[in-house]
Design a protein around this motif. Structure first.
Motif, PDB file in Angstrom:
ATOM      1  N   THR A   1      43.292  44.596  34.837  1.00  0.00           N
ATOM      2  CA  THR A   1      41.837  44.714  34.715  1.00  0.00           C
ATOM      3  C   THR A   1      41.461  45.660  33.581  1.00  0.00           C
ATOM      4  O   THR A   1      40.569  45.358  32.775  1.00  0.00           O
TER       5      THR A   1
ATOM      6  N   GLU B   1      39.430  44.563  30.250  1.00  0.00           N
ATOM      7  CA  GLU B   1      38.166  45.238  29.934  1.00  0.00           C
ATOM      8  C   GLU B   1      38.178  45.768  28.494  1.00  0.00           C
ATOM      9  O   GLU B   1      37.167  45.700  27.783  1.00  0.00           O
TER      10      GLU B   1
ATOM     11  N   ALA C   1      38.724  35.428  33.641  1.00  0.00           N
ATOM     12  CA  ALA C   1      38.061  36.563  34.301  1.00  0.00           C
ATOM     13  C   ALA C   1      36.546  36.493  34.138  1.00  0.00           C
ATOM     14  O   ALA C   1      35.793  36.816  35.059  1.00  0.00           O
TER      15      ALA C   1
ATOM     16  N   ILE D   1      35.114  40.122  35.398  1.00  0.00           N
ATOM     17  CA  ILE D   1      34.710  41.041  34.325  1.00  0.00           C
ATOM     18  C   ILE D   1      33.376  40.538  33.777  1.00  0.00           C
ATOM     19  O   ILE D   1      33.253  39.351  33.445  1.00  0.00           O
TER      20      ILE D   1
END
Length: 650
Positions: free
Chosen positions: A6, A10, A640, A646
């Motif tokens: 993650t 990001e 994602a 996200i």
């Protein structure tokens, strides 16, 4: 999706903040994978010969002339193609010759610019438009892109192009545009450049070569033994400094020190002329045919002898300080009978070719005299304090390494040290026995420690190891039984001078041995290649640079003028493109001036080493593997976004 993934996605989302942006990049990268691979050029053992090397960069190792042929076929005569090629290589110089003889400049520029644009199109065919756009000179980027994207179906485009050329002429920028187009063609002809060692020594312009390489768009360098000794000298390592200065004097190239790097040799010159004032220095004649005055010749000879004696002394001290280097047999000053003028070597007594040693104390032969110590101290300060030299060494560290694996090619300068039976030879590196890739990795670690370690002891070890790498039988950069500098100067018997090559060189055609090297480096023996230099290939004697069925390519063909009588040619370049591998053997370049005035190119005979059945695509290269990994990451980011894991940033 775990926390680390993650965090990574990001961070990636900052570069590609939306589903649309990520999708567009996936499409772009996927398109790049289908393109033909770019042209790689491999060269080694340039040895300061800037003119010849520069010409090969300018002509793309002959590829630009081929692109001219492909572009125009029979449309242009042989003379017109030759003239266009010379213009591309040397645009300023050629225009200076041609334009004063031209009656209609506008017609000449109009014809020439459109011809250059056609060659640009041919040269850019294997690149994406975005990559070509990045290569465009900013001042003319819009104009060149417009000319290169000509649409033959558009209405009145001929008038549009004519207006562009008229505007260029009217503003006085036609010469600049021609030069920009020529440099763009040169840029597109070589996608990546590999220098397989030995930029320094022999020839007079290594500094100019390094300036050129530092500005090159894509290059890697594998350090050679002559490069590594200059790296050591830049750190003030005395054994390396002594060699570098002596070698410059030996080839009449002290201007490298004085003019290129601003290293003051006046204290050394003064000492040499005092210490050896009445000494004819009979064993210290210069190599080659340097263009020196009689006085300069005498000074170079005396400096050479002075530095040779200092070198033998400081090397003896280094050997005592580093017993693990196992170089005791290279301490020979204490084996001299100074009264009889003989030396005992391997149990055999030889008469010396030069018996005048005013600075050697037979009772303590390795001690520097106060004047010699002063000379070395000042040279140390000059080498370490030279900003330009330090900048060049930093570039060698940034762009270079001891070896490189690139597109299934194993690149190194000299050898992988082997035992006579073909097994990997173990070498002691500060108490650790290492061989093969592990040896290379450890040595490179110590090289970088010499420059960057915060620990003074580690830096000292690294500096001394740079000298060891220059002359040790265990060094993969030296690859011989001994560095016979003493014998070459002072013993006439050729048997005493003989430097026996590492078994690597006698086993180059042994498929089993070469396969073992590939396996040690984690490579597939069936698809891999070694590309190396270091030992000149004696082409004139029928030696073939292609070994082991094409698995090994030895590409030292004699860029250095000093080696050309041995090789019979003036250097090799290896060319790898989407069609396979071609080895080009080059004839000597008379001069840049002759190349421009007489439209002379370097004549090269080309030998196809391998031709692939299907053109190699970017997808098949190391770059392709990186792009595929980037695509996989972007696809994870895309997923994602779509799953709401996200948030999109815009």
């Amino acid at each position: 999706m775990d926390a680390s993934e993650t965090r990574y996605l990001e961070l990636l989302s900052r570069l590609f903040p939306s589903e649309a942006k990520a999708s567009a990049e996936i499409i772009n990268l996927s398109a790049v994978l289908s393109l033909p691979k770019g042209t790689e050029i491999f060269a080694s053992d340039i040895h300061g010969e800037f003119e010849a090397f520069s010409h090969l960069l300018k002509n793309g190792s002959g590829s630009i002339r081929l692109k001219i042929d492909d572009t125009f076929g029979d449309e242009l005569s042989f003379a017109e193609k030759r003239s266009l090629a010379t213009l591309i290589y040397y645009p300023r110089e050629k225009m200076d010759l041609v334009l004063p003889q031209v009656q209609d400049e506008r017609a000449w520029f109009s014809t020439t610019i459109l011809r250059l644009v056609e060659v640009c199109k041919q040269a850019s065919g294997k690149y994406t438009r975005s990559k070509v756009r990045r290569a465009l000179p900013p001042e003319f980027a819009y104009i060149i892109e417009e000319l290169m994207t000509e649409n033959n179906y558009a209405v009145k485009r001929e008038a549009y192009y004519a207006d562009i050329i008229d505007a260029v002429m009217r503003t006085g920028r036609a010469r600049a545009l021609v030069e920009a187009l020529c440099l763009l063609i040169q840029r597109l002809a070589i996608d990546h450049l590999h220098i397989v060692g030995d930029i320094y020594d022999r020839g007079p312009y290594p500094h100019t070569i390094l300036d050129t390489l530092a500005g090159f768009h894509s290059v890697d360098i594998q350090w050679g033994n002559h490069d590594i000794v200059w790296m050591g000298a830049s750190l003030g390592q005395r054994g390396c400094i002594a060699h570098v200065v002596r070698n410059c004097a030996r080839y009449g190239n002290l201007s490298i020190l004085e003019d290129a790097y601003g290293i003051n040799i006046l204290p050394l010159a003064g000492f040499a002329q005092r210490a050896y004032a009445d000494d004819p220095c009979v064993a210290f004649g210069l190599k080659g045919n340097p263009q020196l005055t009689e006085r300069e010749h005498v000074v170079n000879v005396k400096i050479q002898k002075a530095m040779a004696v200092i070198q033998f002394k400081v090397e003896g001290q280094l050997i005592d300080e580093n017993p693990s280097f196992e170089l005791e047999d290279r301490k020979l000053l204490d084996k001299i009978d100074y009264e009889r003028g003989t030396v005992l070597l391997d149990g055999v007594e030889y008469e010396l070719t030069d018996k005048v040693f005013p600075t050697i104390d037979p009772a303590d032969p390795y001690r520097l005299t106060p004047e010699e110590e002063n000379v070395m101290r000042r040279l140390e300060q000059a080498f370490v304090g030279c900003e330009k030299l330090q900048r060049h060494m930093r570039f060698l560290l940034e762009a270079g390494s001891l070896y490189k694996i690139y597109n299934s090619n194993l690149l190194f300068h000299a050898c992988v040290p082997l035992n006579p039976d073909g097994s990997l030879m173990e070498v002691d590196v500060f108490g650790e026995k290492l061989a093969g890739r592990a040896l290379y990795d450890a040595l490179e670690h110590h090289v970088r420690e010499a420059f960057f370690s915060p620990d003074e002891a580690a830096r000292t070890r690294g500096r001394d190891l740079l000298w060891w790498m220059w002359l040790s039988p265990g060094s993969p950069l030296f690859a011989k039984s001994k560095m016979a500098t003493f014998e070459l100067y002072l013993i006439a018997d050729k048997a005493a001078r003989k430097e026996v090559k590492n078994p690597f060189y006698t086993l180059l055609n042994d498929e089993h041995v070469i396969a073992g090297i590939f396996e040690d480096f984690g490579m597939d023996p069936a698809t891999s290649r070694i590309v190396c230099g270091h030992v000149p290939v004696k082409v004139k004697d029928g030696e073939d640079p292609v070994k082991c069925g094409g698995r090994v390519l030895t590409i030292d063909g004699g860029f250095s003028k000093a080696y050309q009588p041995t090789t019979g040619i003036a250097g090799y370049t290896l060319i790898s493109n989407s069609y396979g591998f071609v080895l080009a053997a080059h004839e000597p370049l008379e001069s840049t001036r002759a190349a421009v005035e007489n439209e002379l190119d370097i004549h090269s005979s080309r030998h196809v080493v391998e031709r692939v059945e299907e053109r190699t695509r970017v997808a098949d290269t190391d770059t392709g593997a990186k792009l595929k990994a980037q695509i996989a990451d972007l696809e994870r980011l895309l997923e994602a976004y779509r799953r709401g894991l996200i948030p999109e940033r815009g």
